[in-house]
Enzyme design. Structure first.
Site, short mmCIF file in Angstrom:
data_model
loop_
_atom_site.label_atom_id
_atom_site.label_comp_id
_atom_site.label_asym_id
_atom_site.label_seq_id
_atom_site.Cartn_x
_atom_site.Cartn_y
_atom_site.Cartn_z
N GLU A 76 -0.76 -17.20 -8.81
CA GLU A 76 0.09 -16.35 -9.64
C GLU A 76 1.58 -16.58 -9.36
OE1 GLU A 76 -1.05 -12.23 -9.79
OE2 GLU A 76 -3.16 -12.72 -10.07
N ASN A 95 -13.23 -1.67 -4.69
CA ASN A 95 -13.13 -2.21 -6.05
C ASN A 95 -14.21 -3.26 -6.28
OD1 ASN A 95 -12.24 -3.29 -8.50
ND2 ASN A 95 -10.64 -4.50 -7.53
N TYR A 136 0.84 -1.20 0.00
CA TYR A 136 0.00 0.00 0.00
C TYR A 136 0.88 1.25 0.00
CZ TYR A 136 -4.08 -2.89 0.99
OH TYR A 136 -5.08 -3.82 0.92
N CYS A 141 -6.78 -5.93 -7.09
CA CYS A 141 -6.48 -5.39 -5.76
C CYS A 141 -5.86 -6.46 -4.86
CB CYS A 141 -7.72 -4.79 -5.13
SG CYS A 141 -9.13 -5.89 -5.02
N HIS A 142 -6.00 -7.74 -5.24
CA HIS A 142 -5.38 -8.80 -4.44
C HIS A 142 -3.86 -8.75 -4.49
CE1 HIS A 142 -5.66 -10.59 -8.50
NE2 HIS A 142 -4.61 -11.31 -8.16
#
Length: 180
Positions: A166, A131, A108, A139-140
């Site tokens: 990912e 979101n 952040y 946003c993850h």
């Protein structure tokens, strides 16, 4: 004439998602069972001056096909017409999120620095949390400065699974115990 946002529930491998399209744009791909579901829905309906109507749409079909490819490991980026429904500040934050590449995370703090809004860490975190296009507007991929998982509309377990998918993070045995 009444306007409608086409909606459909997509049963993803990580949980149910409320999909929505309006005027050939995807405006909603959000976790169905999330905190603030009512606030997100109200914002979208109010800003678009439209009501939800359960029905299929080509945009929703395309979004679901691309999400399936993502979950199956065959897609890393999305190619969809997006309607970002929020305040100008929220839209700016969500456009930043879209630039975070697959397989990477930012804090952040880094997000606020990149956006030249260093004093607005809480405002940025709040906009991330608002979101309505989860996964597609990723946003993850935003974590705490120490790498810790922080709030996510789909829950921390889903956030961890997405980051694991990912290749960014190992799945935690501890989270497995509490969320199995």
């Amino acid at each position: 004439m009444n306007q409608f946002i086409s909606t459909y529930i997509y049963h993803s491998p990580y949980g149910d998602m409320l999909m929505g399209s309006f005027q050939e744009e995807l405006v909603l791909a959000d976790w169905f069972y999330r905190k603030k579901r009512d606030l997100i829905d109200k914002r979208i309906k109010d800003r678009l001056h439209a009501e939800y109507r359960e029905e299929a749409s080509p945009v929703i079909d395309k979004a679901i096909a691309q999400l399936r490819e993502y979950f199956e490991g065959e897609r890393q980026e999305f190619d969809l017409p997006l309607g970002l429904v929020g305040s100008p500040f929220q839209v700016k934050v969500w456009n930043y999120l879209i630039t975070i590449p697959f397989g990477t995370v930012v804090s952040y703090k880094k997000q606020s620095q990149d956006m030249d809004f260093v004093t607005g860490l809480r405002a940025i975190a709040s906009a991330n949390g608002a979101n309505a296009l989860s996964i597609i507007v990723p946003c993850h991929r935003v974590v705490g400065s120490d790498g810790a998982l922080t709030g996510y509309a789909g829950g921390l377990r889903v956030k961890e699974k997405l980051l694991h998918r990912e290749g960014v993070r190992e799945e935690s045995k501890q989270l497995n115990l509490f969320n199995s």
